[in-house]
Write an enzyme that holds these catalytic residues in place. Structure first.
Site, PDB file in Angstrom:
ATOM      1  N   PRO A  65       0.841  -1.190   0.000  1.00 16.81           N
ATOM      2  CA  PRO A  65       0.000   0.000   0.000  1.00 16.81           C
ATOM      3  C   PRO A  65       0.881   1.246   0.000  1.00 16.81           C
ATOM      4  CG  PRO A  65       0.105  -0.909   2.196  1.00 16.81           C
ATOM      5  CD  PRO A  65       0.841  -1.872   1.305  1.00 16.81           C
ATOM      6  N   ASP A  66       0.322   2.349  -0.441  1.00 13.37           N
ATOM      7  CA  ASP A  66       1.062   3.607  -0.380  1.00 13.37           C
ATOM      8  C   ASP A  66       1.044   4.130   1.049  1.00 13.37           C
ATOM      9  OD1 ASP A  66       2.423   5.875  -1.317  1.00 13.37           O
ATOM     10  OD2 ASP A  66       0.551   6.991  -1.535  1.00 13.37           O
TER      11      ASP A  66
END
Length: 315
Positions: A65-66
């Site tokens: 995920p960012d």
């Protein structure tokens, strides 16, 4: 001794000058955000004069995920160098908050970005901490100043972009955003950037408040054309993670179709095999953008003809 585009000093100088000069052109320009070498080559084939990296797109491509701390500086710069080498175009990178708590760390990140072949980079004022997501202004200014000083010590123009993260972090304070951008301008930033501005009025207010070029992130909420943004005073437009998420959207829709109905209609929208090969066979740019540097999309010399393979998608 031969050099790749990312390590050739003469090529770095040409790219740095070309990227700097794009900000002084007659109208706004778009820096789309590829997430790897392949997407960069495809974008280059459409004639874009420069590219920008996307931290979110890279994180997603690595299965993460960012978010703050999800990427290492080494991973980010290796990705950026691969994009430079794949296209020969000027590339500016999302350098997050500079990868370190000290201004000296930010300065080192700028020097390493330059060594990777980048022509510019952005430094944001986010902390990565949920309890206090924005750095105090004095601290943020000191970090921008360190980035600017490091860039000035290079032997080619390196464009420093300073980001005010208020709106992106869910703090829609336009007055504080403008106050921060003005302070970053005074610290020497070449470009000013407030991602996630919600409407034309806020974009116009930011552009009117500063004298340096302004970058705007296009989002679903900000439905404005390049021409409309230019009329508001914008000089540069980036796409952030939108292109990589569009690709992920196509992938997830295809997966849902296969697992849901057991059909494969998504193939009708797939890029044809021959066209994909032709786009990725395009040579890297060898002349400075803004002269004759439009990347062609000629097929590779040894590529099989359409008659030699199935006409639809590749195996």
């Amino acid at each position: 001794m031969s050099h790749s585009p990312s390590t050739d000093p003469a090529a770095r100088l040409r790219r740095g000058e070309a990227f700097r000069d794009l900000h002084d052109g007659p109208g706004p320009f778009v820096v789309p955000n590829p997430w790897d070498a392949g997407s960069a080559r495809i974008l280059a084939s459409f004639g874009f004069a420069a590219l920008a990296t996307t931290g979110a797109g890279l994180a997603h491509s690595l299965g993460r995920p960012d978010g703050a701390g999800r990427l290492t500086r080494e991973e980010l710069l290796a990705n950026a160098a691969a994009i430079v080498d794949a296209t020969g175009l000027p590339v500016t990178a999302d350098l997050e908050s500079g990868f370190g708590e000290r201004p000296e760390d930010v300065a080192e990140t700028i020097r390493l970005a330059a060594a990777a072949g980048l022509s510019g980079g952005s430094v944001e004022d986010a902390t990565g901490r949920d309890e206090d997501p924005l750095r105090p202004l004095d601290e943020a200014v000191e970090r921008v100043a360190a980035a600017v000083e490091a860039a000035k010590g290079l032997d080619f123009p390196f464009t420093v972009t300073a980001r005010a993260e208020n709106f992106f972090l869910g703090r829609p304070d336009l007055d504080d955003t403008i106050r921060r951008l003005r302070a970053y301008e005074a610290a020497g930033a070449d470009v000013l950037y407030a991602p996630a501005l919600p409407d034309a009025e806020s974009v116009r207010a930011v552009c009117a408040a500063v004298s340096r070029p302004v970058n705007v992130l296009m989002t679903g909420a900000l439905e404005l054309s390049v021409a409309e943004l230019g009329a508001l005073g914008v000089r540069r437009v980036s796409t952030g993670s939108a292109l990589s998420r569009a690709a992920l959207g196509a992938l997830t829709r295809a997966a849902r179709e296969i697992t849901g109905s057991g059909t494969f209609g998504f193939g009708a929208d797939a890029l044809p095999y021959a066209e994909a090969n032709a786009l990725l066979a395009a040579p890297a740019a060898t002349t400075p953008p803004g002269s004759a540097a439009t990347v062609s999309a000629a097929p590779a010399p040894n590529a099989p003809s359409a008659a030699d393979r199935e006409s639809d998608p590749a195996p």
